[in-house]
Design a protein around this motif. Structure first.
Motif, mmCIF file in Angstrom:
data_model
loop_
_atom_site.group_PDB
_atom_site.id
_atom_site.type_symbol
_atom_site.label_atom_id
_atom_site.label_comp_id
_atom_site.label_asym_id
_atom_site.label_seq_id
_atom_site.Cartn_x
_atom_site.Cartn_y
_atom_site.Cartn_z
ATOM 1 N N ILE A 300 -5.404 -7.667 14.025
ATOM 2 C CA ILE A 300 -5.906 -8.965 14.460
ATOM 3 C C ILE A 300 -7.200 -8.757 15.241
ATOM 4 C CG2 ILE A 300 -5.399 -10.989 15.885
ATOM 5 C CD1 ILE A 300 -2.380 -10.334 15.324
ATOM 6 N N PHE A 301 -8.192 -9.595 14.958
ATOM 7 C CA PHE A 301 -9.522 -9.438 15.546
ATOM 8 C C PHE A 301 -9.922 -10.661 16.357
ATOM 9 C CE2 PHE A 301 -9.458 -6.243 12.382
ATOM 10 C CZ PHE A 301 -10.453 -5.327 12.667
ATOM 11 N N LYS A 302 -10.843 -10.448 17.290
ATOM 12 C CA LYS A 302 -11.406 -11.557 18.052
ATOM 13 C C LYS A 302 -12.090 -12.514 17.087
ATOM 14 C CE LYS A 302 -15.881 -9.349 19.043
ATOM 15 N NZ LYS A 302 -16.810 -8.920 20.113
ATOM 16 N N GLY A 303 -12.160 -13.762 17.494
ATOM 17 C CA GLY A 303 -12.701 -14.767 16.591
ATOM 18 C C GLY A 303 -11.666 -15.333 15.653
ATOM 19 N N GLY A 304 -10.427 -14.798 15.735
ATOM 20 C CA GLY A 304 -9.346 -15.350 14.934
ATOM 21 C C GLY A 304 -9.317 -14.877 13.498
ATOM 22 N N TYR A 305 -9.408 -13.567 13.296
ATOM 23 C CA TYR A 305 -9.306 -12.991 11.949
ATOM 24 C C TYR A 305 -8.155 -12.003 11.892
ATOM 25 C CZ TYR A 305 -13.810 -14.967 10.628
ATOM 26 O OH TYR A 305 -14.827 -15.835 10.342
ATOM 27 N N LEU A 306 -7.560 -11.909 10.709
ATOM 28 C CA LEU A 306 -6.564 -10.895 10.410
ATOM 29 C C LEU A 306 -7.030 -10.135 9.185
ATOM 30 C CD1 LEU A 306 -2.708 -11.201 10.424
ATOM 31 C CD2 LEU A 306 -3.854 -10.209 8.438
ATOM 32 N N LEU A 307 -7.025 -8.806 9.273
ATOM 33 C CA LEU A 307 -7.420 -7.956 8.153
ATOM 34 C C LEU A 307 -6.207 -7.171 7.674
ATOM 35 C CD1 LEU A 307 -10.234 -8.766 9.128
ATOM 36 C CD2 LEU A 307 -10.956 -6.389 8.848
ATOM 37 N N ALA A 308 -5.935 -7.243 6.373
ATOM 38 C CA ALA A 308 -4.788 -6.565 5.777
ATOM 39 C C ALA A 308 -5.268 -5.401 4.918
ATOM 40 C CB ALA A 308 -3.974 -7.535 4.925
ATOM 41 N N ALA A 309 -4.678 -4.220 5.141
ATOM 42 C CA ALA A 309 -5.004 -3.025 4.366
ATOM 43 C C ALA A 309 -4.008 -2.885 3.228
ATOM 44 C CB ALA A 309 -4.964 -1.791 5.256
ATOM 45 N N ASN A 310 -4.470 -3.086 2.003
ATOM 46 C CA ASN A 310 -3.624 -2.999 0.814
ATOM 47 C C ASN A 310 -3.766 -1.620 0.187
ATOM 48 O OD1 ASN A 310 -2.542 -5.786 0.576
ATOM 49 N ND2 ASN A 310 -4.701 -6.339 0.384
ATOM 50 N N GLN A 311 -2.788 -0.769 0.446
ATOM 51 C CA GLN A 311 -2.863 0.632 0.038
ATOM 52 C C GLN A 311 -3.036 0.810 -1.467
ATOM 53 O OE1 GLN A 311 0.529 2.959 1.333
ATOM 54 N NE2 GLN A 311 0.284 4.412 -0.361
#
Length: 351
Positions: A300-311
């Protein structure tokens, strides 16, 4: 670097002769991601950690002959320069974290079933200070034939070190005394649960664990004074009707304390839960596709983002978090990265 940009590192399942740790940028206006630079010379950099000053990065090499790496971080470019590497004296180290005071690095070795601590020197070098071998088993004969520590981390006050052991169905508390891990207390999960990853509520009242083998999330009351957890609730990590896949992976609470997310690799999804502000209990809201395969880790990142790592689809996908209800909306931006399995934000996120 612009105030509208956040940096992050991605760890991957790649060979030592390939680029393995990627420094990337995230545009906080759009969710667009770019690779800034990358580092080779480390195999299977499956988990990363950074010190508070952001000038040292530590990584595990998840191989049969496990290692831990220490890097300096160039303050201008973010490039990594190897400072030290040490064996873990075990196999498949899969998690690394730093103590709250930045004095030690801790590593969980999945296959060999033990936990390490290393003292960090003034120049970032690592000196082994403790090795604790777990023993025992649990009811899943295929996955719990022996101990399998899957994460190691300190509580928010830095008083205790906790280890989620998937093979033993235990969350184990240690004290770190002069660099030595000393047994303190053990909390049993449900038989066959397989505790994997963990996060804490910003209030300090509750903790949340994701259980890989029975695809559940457990809510705990957290007692940092005594070093103890009390189970309050267990809820499915899968949508109703989904087939259990023994593949739940990662868990994070937003800094505002209102939302919890949990990833599942059998469904290729991330579940959203609302957190009751009075009790810490969870209510399932929705599951969103990660637009890729096998989301092992997310951040979860500032500014309201979520990053998902798809292996297994070799991509990182960005989502915008609705600040009112926590729902995830794909930004449309996808970053191609070989077998990403860990995302480490450089700055602590706030939103």
């Amino acid at each position: 670097m612009s105030d509208n940009t956040s940096l992050f590192y991605a760890g991957t399942y790649t060979g030592a002769d390939e680029q393995g740790i990627f420094q990337c940028s995230l545009d906080l206006h759009s969710g667009r991601m770019e690779i800034v630079n990358s580092t080779d010379g480390i195999a299977n950099s499956s988990f990363l950690a950074m010190n508070a000053d952001k000038d040292r990065l530590y990584a595990v090499s998840e191989t049969d002959a496990g290692e831990v790496y220490a890097y300096s971080v160039d303050s201008e470019t973010g490039e990594l320069h190897l400072l030290d590497r040490k064996p873990t004296q075990g196999s498949a180290p899969c998690y690394i974290s730093l103590t709250q005071d930045g004095s030690h690095v801790m590593v969980a070795n999945y296959t060999s079933g033990h936990v390490n601590a290393y003292r960090i020197g003034d120049n970032g070098e690592l000196t082994p200070s403790s090795l604790i071998q777990h023993s025992g088993s649990s009811i899943n004969q295929d996955r719990q034939e022996g101990p399998h520590p899957h994460s190691v981390f300190q509580d928010p006050e830095g008083k205790y070190v906790l280890v989620c052991d998937l093979g033993l169905d235990e969350v184990i508390f240690y004290r770190l005394e002069e660099g030595k891990l000393v047994s303190h207390h053990t909390v049993k999960t449900a038989p066959g649960a397989g505790p994997r990853h963990f996060d804490f509520h910003p209030s300090g009242q509750w903790a949340y664990g994701i259980n890989e083998l029975d695809d559940t999330v457990t809510v705990y009351a957290l007692n940092t004074q005594a070093g103890d957890l009390k189970i309050l609730q267990t809820i499915s990590a899968l949508p109703e009707g989904a087939v259990q896949g023994s593949a739940s992976a990662d868990i994070h609470v937003t800094p505002c304390g209102r939302f919890l997310y949990a990833s599942n690799r059998s469904e290729d999804s991330i579940g959203l839960y609302h957190i009751n502000p009075s009790t810490g209990m969870l209510t399932a809201v929705e599951w969103v596709s990660t637009n890729g395969k096998t989301p092992r880790n997310f951040a979860i990142f500032k500014g309201g983002y979520l990053l998902a790592a798809n292996q297994n689809s070799s991509n990182i996908v960005s989502f915008k978090i609705n600040k009112e209800n926590g729902r995830l909306t794909p930004t449309g931006f996808v970053l191609e990265v070989p077998k990403p399995v860990c995302i480490l934000p450089v700055a602590k996120c706030k939103h």
